[in-house]
Design an enzyme around this catalytic site. Sequence first.
Site, short mmCIF file in Angstrom:
data_model
loop_
_atom_site.label_atom_id
_atom_site.label_comp_id
_atom_site.label_asym_id
_atom_site.label_seq_id
_atom_site.Cartn_x
_atom_site.Cartn_y
_atom_site.Cartn_z
N THR A 189 0.79 -1.05 0.04
CA THR A 189 -0.14 -0.05 0.11
C THR A 189 0.92 1.17 -0.08
OG1 THR A 189 -0.10 0.12 2.28
CG2 THR A 189 -1.80 -1.27 1.36
N GLU A 333 -6.01 -4.03 -0.86
CA GLU A 333 -6.15 -5.36 0.01
C GLU A 333 -7.38 -6.10 -0.58
OE1 GLU A 333 -5.50 -2.04 0.86
OE2 GLU A 333 -4.83 -2.05 2.92
N LYS A 441 -17.16 17.08 10.23
CA LYS A 441 -18.32 16.81 10.92
C LYS A 441 -18.65 18.24 11.29
CE LYS A 441 -20.36 13.89 14.41
NZ LYS A 441 -20.45 13.01 15.37
P1 ADP Z 1 -7.18 1.81 -5.69
O1 ADP Z 1 -6.54 3.37 -5.76
O2 ADP Z 1 -6.52 0.78 -6.62
O3 ADP Z 1 -8.39 1.47 -5.54
P2 ADP Z 1 -5.64 2.26 -2.87
O4 ADP Z 1 -5.46 1.19 -1.90
O5 ADP Z 1 -4.53 2.88 -3.62
O6 ADP Z 1 -6.26 1.16 -4.22
O7 ADP Z 1 -6.91 2.86 -2.51
C1 ADP Z 1 -7.98 2.55 -2.27
C2 ADP Z 1 -8.90 3.75 -2.02
O8 ADP Z 1 -9.23 4.36 -2.89
C3 ADP Z 1 -10.48 3.10 -1.29
O9 ADP Z 1 -10.30 2.81 0.07
C4 ADP Z 1 -11.30 4.30 -1.69
O10 ADP Z 1 -11.14 5.37 -0.58
C5 ADP Z 1 -10.46 4.87 -2.85
N1 ADP Z 1 -11.37 4.44 -3.91
C6 ADP Z 1 -10.91 3.48 -4.56
N2 ADP Z 1 -12.09 3.46 -5.63
C7 ADP Z 1 -13.18 4.50 -5.44
C8 ADP Z 1 -14.50 5.03 -5.97
N3 ADP Z 1 -14.64 4.33 -7.19
N4 ADP Z 1 -14.83 5.95 -5.39
C9 ADP Z 1 -14.37 6.63 -4.49
N5 ADP Z 1 -13.18 6.15 -3.79
C10 ADP Z 1 -12.44 5.16 -4.28
#
Ligand code: ADP
Length: 540
Positions: A189, A333, A441
Site C-alpha cells: 500500500t 487489499e 463533522k
Molecule cells: P486503488 O486506488 O487501486 O483503489 P488503493 O489501495 O490505493 O487502491 O486505494 C483504495 C482507496 O481508494 C479506497 O479505500 C477508496 O478510499 C478509494 N477509492 C477506490 N475506488 C474508489 C471509487 N470508485 N470512488 C471513491 N473512492 C474510491
Amino acid sequence: MLGLMQRRELLISSIIQHAARHHGEAEIVSRRDDGRIVRTTYRALERRARKLMGALRELGVRFGDRVATLAMNSDRHLELYYAISGMGAVCHTINPRLAPNDIAYIIGHAEDHVLFVDACFAPLAAAIAPRVAAVLRAIVVLAETGEMKQLDLPPGVAQLDYESLVEAADEQDDWPVFDENTASGLCYTSGTTGMPKGVLYSHRSSLLHAYAVNSADAVAMRATTRVLPVVPMFHVNAWGLPYAAPMVGAALIMPGRHLDPVSLRALMDGERVDLSVGVPTVWLALVHHMRQTGGGFRTLKRIMSGGAALPRALVAAFAELGVEACQGWGMTETSPVVTYNGPKPATAALTGEARLDHAVRQGRALFGADVRAVGPDGAEAPWDGGSQGDISCRGHWIAKGYFRAPESEIADDAWFPTGDVGLIDPDGFLLLTDRSKDLIKSGGEWISSIELENIAVGHPDVAEAAAIAAPDEKWGERPLLIVVPRQGHEPRPEELRAFFKGKVASFAIPDRVIVAAELPHGATGKILKHELRRLYAGGK
Ligand code: ADP
C-alpha cells in the site's frame, strides 16, 4: 459423498496457456520509452515467458522467492507477471512514484533478490541499490542488448539486460503445477499512514478476481475487446486486467510511460481501442484535451474509472463524446474490484439527471465478494440509501492480513475494514461519502467531501477540487474547498459558494474557497488530504 468432477489447481499460468492456445494471434501492443510501437501475440508471449522462467531459475530464483518489478505497462512486464508467478515465485510490483526511502524499505522487507526495471527507472534503481545491497543480487534492465549504459552499482549487485537474458535462457517445456493457494503477487500500500504494508495475493484469489472482473455486469471483456489499461501494472495488478484480458483473448494495448492525454488519444485512435481503464485524474485530463482540440474518439466506447470518486461532470462529458463511463470500487487489499456500477432493472432505464446521479455510485458487490456498512451502534446499517457507516468487505479476493505481520491477520470469514465511509441504497448500490480520516463533522452533522468535490468540478471554471475539514470554534469543523482553475478560467470564490446553493444542505456549503495552482497528489494519484490540511487548515 464427493462430486465426481476433475479438480485442477486455479493457477495463473493456466490463463496464458489458454490465451496461447485459443487466442494465439490476439495482440499485445506496447509503446516503448522512445515512443516506438511493438507488437506481439499471446502465443509468442507464452513462449517467451517459459524462456524467462528458465532465466529466473538460472538467476537462482526458487519457489516462493520474491522478484521485484519497477516498470510501466508493457509486453515485457506481462511476461514477467506470468513467468514469475508461473514458476511459483512472487511477483512484487513496486510503485516507482513512491519515495526512494519507501522503495528501499519495501525491497528490504520483501527480500527481493532480483529487480527488473524499465530503462527510465534504471537511475532510480541505481540510487536505491546501495541501501538494499544486503538483499539484492541483480538489477535487470528491460532493454535490448547493449542499449543501456553501465549503471553505478554497489559490489555484489549485477547489472543485466533483459533481452540477452531471455535470449540465452533455456525454454522450459512445462508450467509447474502446485497448490492454488500459493502466493503469486505482492503489492505494498502507498503508506500514506505509517510504513507501506504488503498485500500478498494468491493464484486462487487472482484467478477468481479475474473471472469476476470479466462478468457481464462488470468490466466484461471479450475476444473482440481492445483494452488500454492506463492504470499501471504496479498499482494493484492494473486492477486484474493482465489476467482478465488474456483469459478471454482481449487485445492489450500497453501505453508504457506515455500517459499524457495527447499520447493516450493517439494510441486509442491508432490501435482501435474500445475500452480503457484508469483513475479520474487521467480522465479529467483527457476530457480537457478533447474539449481543447475538438473532435471525438475514433473507436473508444467505454471507460472504467476507479481509485477515487468518479465526478458526475466527467460522466456527462464522456457521454457527450459518445463514451460510457462506469466505475468500480476497491483497494490494494481487495485485489481491488469489490463493487461495480452495472445496471439493475430498477436503474437500467434511468435517463438525464437521474442517470448521472446514479453513475456517481461506486456500485454493487460482484459475486465472490460482499460489502456492508456498519453504523455507530456496531450493527449493519440498513440499505435505505441514508444510513451511513464504516464500509467493510469480505470474499475470495480480500486480504486476511499483511505480509510478515501476523498480528494483522483476521479470520477467513471476518469483515475487512476498508477505512471508507458510505451508505448502501435499497438496490444494493454503495455510495461512498468519505475516507473515515477525511470526514468533515460540522455541528454534529456529517458532510461528504466527495459530494462537495463532485459538485465543484461540475462548475465550468473548475478543473479539480478537494474539500477538507477546517477547525472551527463554534461548529467543531467547517468545510473548506480548494479548487484548481481550468486553464484560462478564473473561478471567483463567492460565485463558487453560490453554485452550491440548492445542491446541498446550507450547513454543507463550504465557508471558504481557496483557488490554488495545483493540488498535491500521492503515489497512486490520489489527492493528499493530510497535506492540504497542513497547508490550509493548520493541520499536522
Ligand atoms: P486503488 O486506488 O487501486 O483503489 P488503493 O489501495 O490505493 O487502491 O486505494 C483504495 C482507496 O481508494 C479506497 O479505500 C477508496 O478510499 C478509494 N477509492 C477506490 N475506488 C474508489 C471509487 N470508485 N470512488 C471513491 N473512492 C474510491
